[in-house]
Write an enzyme that holds these catalytic residues in place. Structure first.
Site, PDB file in Angstrom:
ATOM      1  N   CYS A   1      26.805  13.673 -21.735  1.00 50.34           N
ATOM      2  CA  CYS A   1      28.007  12.883 -21.471  1.00 50.34           C
ATOM      3  C   CYS A   1      27.752  11.775 -20.436  1.00 50.34           C
ATOM      4  CB  CYS A   1      29.151  13.793 -21.050  1.00 50.34           C
ATOM      5  SG  CYS A   1      30.791  13.056 -21.311  1.00 50.34           S
TER       6      CYS A   1
ATOM      7  N   ARG B   1      40.752   9.526 -26.780  1.00 50.78           N
ATOM      8  CA  ARG B   1      39.495  10.229 -26.578  1.00 50.78           C
ATOM      9  C   ARG B   1      39.072  10.871 -27.885  1.00 50.78           C
ATOM     10  NH1 ARG B   1      38.364  11.063 -21.202  1.00 50.78           N
ATOM     11  NH2 ARG B   1      36.856  12.700 -21.675  1.00 50.78           N
TER      12      ARG B   1
ATOM     13  N   HIS C   1      29.676  19.264 -25.453  1.00 50.30           N
ATOM     14  CA  HIS C   1      29.968  20.254 -24.424  1.00 50.30           C
ATOM     15  C   HIS C   1      29.919  21.613 -25.109  1.00 50.30           C
ATOM     16  CE1 HIS C   1      30.850  17.096 -21.628  1.00 50.30           C
ATOM     17  NE2 HIS C   1      31.765  16.579 -22.427  1.00 50.30           N
TER      18      HIS C   1
END
Length: 227
Positions: A95, A130, A194
């Site tokens: 990220c 997002r 993630h």
């Protein structure tokens, strides 16, 4: 004498959101399973980084505030990190760490944050949106399917011949447009996954550790030849 894998956790006290420290735990676990001791060092603000001191570097993500602080401090490590990468050092970036390897990224407030410009890509931001949800990609180089969870505002665009970590099967990936996810250059692996990435994809964790072991063995062989 038992050999040691030396791990650097770049800004581990600042960039540690989304439980991505689990990636570090997986690397440590498989290093020990391979018969190595593990030495983990956090390199943070005002600390020194040397390309010769580590076998694996982990570079996680954080909130915009912390990432802006890191983006300024890490510039002094640019040449050492470039040497590390070009000498086939093993690096996993997730990220925000991923974004900082490129030319720049645009934060949610519209501010352009300078990256290390070590690899040819850049990251723009989305307006009030997002990419969030489960994601599946296929790594054509290693012929592996990876599963994870993405949660990022950034839209990353790889340039030139830079290769993605994988092709998106389901989900959005780097930018929701070109079906790329993450990045793979030499022994650098980067991703928006993630979950954490390595907890759900144990083959990749073992692969990273094996790459580090190969580098260690290569250095030892060269040292023996020189002697």
């Amino acid at each position: 004498m038992q050999k040691t894998i030396r791990i650097c956790h770049l800004y581990g006290n600042l960039l540690n959101t989304y439980g991505d420290n689990g990636n570090l735990l997986m690397i440590q676990y498989y290093a020990r399973q391979s018969g190595y001791q593990v030495e983990t060092t956090i390199v943070s603000l005002e600390d020194h980084f040397s390309a010769n001191d580590y076998d694996i570097v982990f570079f996680g993500g954080g909130q915009d505030y912390e990432q802006k602080i890191v983006s300024q401090d890490i510039q002094r490590h640019r040449e050492a990190l470039k040497t590390y990468i070009e000498n086939n050092g093993v690096l996993l970036a997730i990220c925000g760490g991923f974004q900082l390897l490129g030319q720049y990224y645009v934060a949610a407030d519209g501010q352009q944050i300078k990256g290390l410009n070590l690899l040819d890509f850049y990251t723009e931001s989305q307006d009030n949106h997002r990419f969030i949800g489960d994601i599946e990609i296929f790594d054509e180089i290693n012929q592996k399917t990876y599963y994870g969870f993405e949660n990022h505002n950034g839209m990353t665009y790889l340039q030139g011949d830079l290769q993605a970590l994988g092709k998106v099967i389901t989900g959005n990936g780097n930018n929701g447009q070109d079906k790329t996810e993450g990045l793979h250059y030499k022994n650098v692996y980067a991703s928006y996954f993630h979950g954490p990435l390595l907890v759900r994809n144990e083959d990749l964790a073992q692969h990273l550790v094996q790459l580090a072991i190969d580098q260690i063995n290569g250095r030892l062989a060269n040292k023996t030849e020189i002697q």
